[in-house]
Design a protein around this motif. Sequence first.
Motif, short mmCIF file in Angstrom:
data_model
loop_
_atom_site.label_atom_id
_atom_site.label_comp_id
_atom_site.label_asym_id
_atom_site.label_seq_id
_atom_site.Cartn_x
_atom_site.Cartn_y
_atom_site.Cartn_z
N TYR A 108 0.81 -1.17 0.01
CA TYR A 108 -0.01 -0.03 -0.29
C TYR A 108 0.90 1.27 0.09
O TYR A 108 0.76 2.35 -0.69
N ALA A 109 1.99 1.29 0.89
CA ALA A 109 2.69 2.38 0.88
C ALA A 109 3.61 2.88 -0.36
O ALA A 109 3.87 3.81 -0.67
N THR A 110 4.12 1.51 -0.90
CA THR A 110 5.22 1.84 -2.05
C THR A 110 4.63 2.64 -3.19
O THR A 110 5.38 3.49 -3.52
N PRO A 111 3.57 2.52 -3.86
CA PRO A 111 3.07 3.29 -4.67
C PRO A 111 2.82 4.67 -4.32
O PRO A 111 3.14 5.39 -5.26
N LEU A 112 2.59 5.00 -3.02
CA LEU A 112 2.32 6.51 -2.77
C LEU A 112 3.66 7.03 -2.55
O LEU A 112 3.99 8.10 -3.16
N LEU A 113 4.78 6.35 -2.04
CA LEU A 113 6.10 6.80 -2.13
C LEU A 113 6.58 7.04 -3.46
O LEU A 113 7.38 8.20 -3.76
N PHE A 121 3.71 12.23 5.24
CA PHE A 121 2.26 11.91 4.93
C PHE A 121 1.96 10.18 5.03
O PHE A 121 0.92 9.74 5.94
N ILE A 122 2.85 9.63 4.31
CA ILE A 122 2.82 7.99 4.37
C ILE A 122 2.82 7.54 5.93
O ILE A 122 1.94 6.60 6.33
N GLN A 123 3.75 8.16 6.79
CA GLN A 123 4.13 7.77 7.94
C GLN A 123 2.94 7.87 8.98
O GLN A 123 2.63 7.15 9.70
N GLU A 124 2.20 8.92 8.73
CA GLU A 124 0.98 9.40 9.47
C GLU A 124 -0.18 8.17 9.01
O GLU A 124 -0.65 7.82 9.96
N LEU A 125 -0.20 8.13 7.70
CA LEU A 125 -1.19 7.32 7.38
C LEU A 125 -1.09 5.90 8.11
O LEU A 125 -1.98 5.12 8.15
N LEU A 126 -0.01 5.18 8.06
CA LEU A 126 0.45 4.12 8.53
C LEU A 126 0.46 3.93 10.04
O LEU A 126 0.60 3.00 10.64
N HIS A 128 2.82 5.24 11.94
CA HIS A 128 4.23 4.92 12.56
C HIS A 128 4.63 6.10 12.98
O HIS A 128 4.49 7.36 12.84
N ASN A 129 5.30 6.10 14.33
CA ASN A 129 6.00 7.20 15.02
C ASN A 129 7.28 7.51 14.36
O ASN A 129 7.89 8.68 14.56
N SER A 130 7.87 6.70 13.81
CA SER A 130 9.13 6.94 13.10
C SER A 130 9.44 6.50 11.48
O SER A 130 8.95 5.48 11.32
N ILE A 131 9.99 7.13 10.63
CA ILE A 131 10.18 6.52 9.42
C ILE A 131 11.69 5.61 9.27
O ILE A 131 11.67 4.98 8.32
N LYS A 132 12.39 5.59 10.56
CA LYS A 132 13.46 4.77 10.34
C LYS A 132 13.04 3.46 10.72
O LYS A 132 12.02 3.15 11.40
#
Length: 143
Positions: A108-113, A121-126, A128-132
Amino acid sequence: MKRLFEQVKKTKHLLVLKLCYGMGLRVSEMVKLKVGDIDSHDLYIPLPESVLGLLRQYYRIYKPKGFLFEGACGGAFSKSSVQAVFRNAMKAASIRKKAGVHDLRHSYATPLLESGADIRFIQELLGHNSIKPPKFTHRAGIK
């Protein structure tokens, strides 16, 4: 993804996998969905138009009362049942790649990126607290 989804014959099972993929939901979030959580007019998480028709068809067939996806004995559909549906679809599609239901979330996240969506934005949708990526530590006795 198309080949995988083509192997799933039950409307309920297909909808479960398509929602994991199309909305980036965790399995634990999927099985906790309640009928009242779905509102096709006021969405907090984008519901793909392609899934809306399937959702309506599912609702007409199963008429869920509490949980959107109910188990055979009542209550919520189990995480292990969702995982089994995914494994069976992978096998039927002759996909030998090592993958799990959680990989639908990544899909789901890959095409968005790739389409240029902001990583925050993707981090918030998923949720996640961190993108690491998570850090893995070595435990004694595990190689």
